[in-house]
Design a protein around this motif. Sequence first.
Motif, PDB file in Angstrom:
ATOM      1  N   UNK A  59       0.764  -1.166  -0.044  1.00 23.82           N
ATOM      2  CA  UNK A  59       0.023   0.151  -0.024  1.00 23.82           C
ATOM      3  C   UNK A  59       1.007   1.302  -0.117  1.00 23.82           C
ATOM      4  N   UNK A  60       1.905   1.123   0.758  1.00 20.55           N
ATOM      5  CA  UNK A  60       2.684   2.453   0.851  1.00 20.55           C
ATOM      6  C   UNK A  60       3.797   2.518  -0.301  1.00 20.55           C
ATOM      7  N   UNK A  61       3.872   3.728  -0.857  1.00 19.95           N
ATOM      8  CA  UNK A  61       5.075   3.576  -1.812  1.00 19.95           C
ATOM      9  C   UNK A  61       6.133   4.366  -0.978  1.00 19.95           C
ATOM     10  N   UNK A  62       7.578   4.025  -1.474  1.00 16.86           N
ATOM     11  CA  UNK A  62       8.749   4.553  -0.867  1.00 16.86           C
ATOM     12  C   UNK A  62       8.900   6.171  -0.769  1.00 16.86           C
ATOM     13  N   UNK A  63       8.352   6.760  -1.627  1.00 11.34           N
ATOM     14  CA  UNK A  63       8.137   8.413  -1.454  1.00 11.34           C
ATOM     15  C   UNK A  63       7.017   8.645  -0.311  1.00 11.34           C
ATOM     16  N   UNK A  64       6.098   7.948  -0.098  1.00  7.49           N
ATOM     17  CA  UNK A  64       5.269   8.178   0.816  1.00  7.49           C
ATOM     18  C   UNK A  64       5.708   8.001   2.289  1.00  7.49           C
ATOM     19  N   UNK A  65       6.278   6.896   2.451  1.00  5.43           N
ATOM     20  CA  UNK A  65       6.762   6.424   3.867  1.00  5.43           C
ATOM     21  C   UNK A  65       7.873   7.504   4.214  1.00  5.43           C
ATOM     22  N   UNK A  66       8.678   8.158   3.324  1.00  2.00           N
ATOM     23  CA  UNK A  66       9.762   9.124   3.793  1.00  2.00           C
ATOM     24  C   UNK A  66       8.943  10.213   4.125  1.00  2.00           C
ATOM     25  N   UNK A  67       8.011  10.710   3.373  1.00  2.00           N
ATOM     26  CA  UNK A  67       7.378  12.040   3.527  1.00  2.00           C
ATOM     27  C   UNK A  67       6.625  11.700   4.977  1.00  2.00           C
ATOM     28  N   UNK A  68       5.879  10.648   5.240  1.00  3.70           N
ATOM     29  CA  UNK A  68       5.197  10.412   6.333  1.00  3.70           C
ATOM     30  C   UNK A  68       5.938  10.378   7.596  1.00  3.70           C
ATOM     31  N   UNK A  69       7.309   9.793   7.599  1.00  2.27           N
ATOM     32  CA  UNK A  69       8.325  10.018   8.950  1.00  2.27           C
ATOM     33  C   UNK A  69       8.659  11.420   8.889  1.00  2.27           C
ATOM     34  N   UNK A  70       8.835  12.115   7.936  1.00  2.00           N
ATOM     35  CA  UNK A  70       9.166  13.409   7.907  1.00  2.00           C
ATOM     36  C   UNK A  70       8.285  14.273   8.711  1.00  2.00           C
ATOM     37  N   UNK A  71       6.946  14.190   7.916  1.00  2.00           N
ATOM     38  CA  UNK A  71       5.686  14.813   8.827  1.00  2.00           C
ATOM     39  C   UNK A  71       5.611  14.584  10.212  1.00  2.00           C
ATOM     40  N   UNK A  72       5.636  13.296  10.468  1.00  3.62           N
ATOM     41  CA  UNK A  72       5.586  12.976  11.897  1.00  3.62           C
ATOM     42  C   UNK A  72       6.693  13.577  12.887  1.00  3.62           C
TER      43      UNK A  72
END
Length: 375
Positions: free
Chosen positions: A179-192
């Motif tokens: 479900x998660x794309x690599x770009x998304x995961x990176x953005x998510x941890x940054x946002x967190x």
Amino acid sequence: MSAEVRAPRQSRARFSSGPPVRGFLVAPAPRRRWPRRSPAASPQALEDHYSPSRWSPRLDRDTIIDAHLAVTAAGENVRHRERGCARCHGPLLHRLQPPGTERARASAQTLLHVPYGSGDREKLDIYFPTDPSETFPALVYIHGGYWQCMSKDDSGFAAPPLVSQGVAVVAVGYDIAPEGHMDTMVLQVRRSLAFLAEQYPRIRGIYLCGHSAGAHLAAMVLSTDWTEFQVVPDIKGAVLVSGVYDLEPILHTYVNDALNMSREVAQRNSPMRHVPPAVPAACEVLVAVAQHDSPEFRRQSQEYSQVTGWSVSLLDLAGVDHFDVIEKLSEDSYLLTQVGSRAVPRQITCQEVQGQGLFTGCSSSQVILNMISRA
Ligand SMILES: N[C@@H](CC(=O)c1ccccc1NC=O)C(=O)O
């Protein structure tokens, strides 16, 4: 427990980086040009090198990931996994000890499943210090699982030794593949991280800790251009444990079946290619790798610690594999401690470390504590 080493003899001999020492730190080396080629030449060698479970002398590959979950997980999750997860492990056969997250949640004051975004997995678990002062430091833990298994519910095991010392632990959830794309995961941890900085002013000083795929994501956080966010989190340190910093070799392995990365995606998400010219002077970065990580994993840590322009220490942890190198964060006494009691030495030789006995009976959680207490 099996003492068999599962890795093929040939590739082990070829990539081994010399006899293990009890633990050593090397000083930052001059900046190197990147990219360099992975030495694991054949497709089979690549598969082996990117299968951490094959390299442990402690447990066989069918047991070791189950054992890892048994140490780290929340009880409910472990029971869920008894049905099996084809991507990263088989059915759970053994529960070796009470799952770490369950234990941590029972003993600490927590805020669980705090949303930092609208996605189902964009949530944080916060474990508060036992005796919180007005402000307190926080360790942000980013779980591993090859970007396709595990969750924040497998991350609380790290909390008890830290919360008892006045440090909050924050476990980050993110969208795993497919479900998660690599770009998304990176953005998510940054946002967190941005969310924490905005919403929790009582947190003074953020320390990142990531394991394996989580170390990769933590390294991507270090390379963030925060001008795109409303806030700059006060990241004072990072402990990157058994990470992958160049994603390109992974394109040619089973790991990419679920990730489905193109070369461009792998490149733009490789911390090795995006080393910021400088992290704040006060930010200490420790790249840790296990003696029984594969030679490819060991190479990745070594080269990442050398390619950076900022100050990084490489810590080679003796007697541990890809899994217990991080599991031991749940223990009060294990490896990295005494280093911290004298400040993490940056310019120290193997002999000096061994001579001083710095690595007898200390723990990575203690290293973190020492890193935090020095800030
Ligand atoms: N299929 C992998 C699984 C793996 O690498 C892994 C499993 C659980 C937690 C971390 C892992 N590695 C990196 O994120 C293996 O062979 O070990």
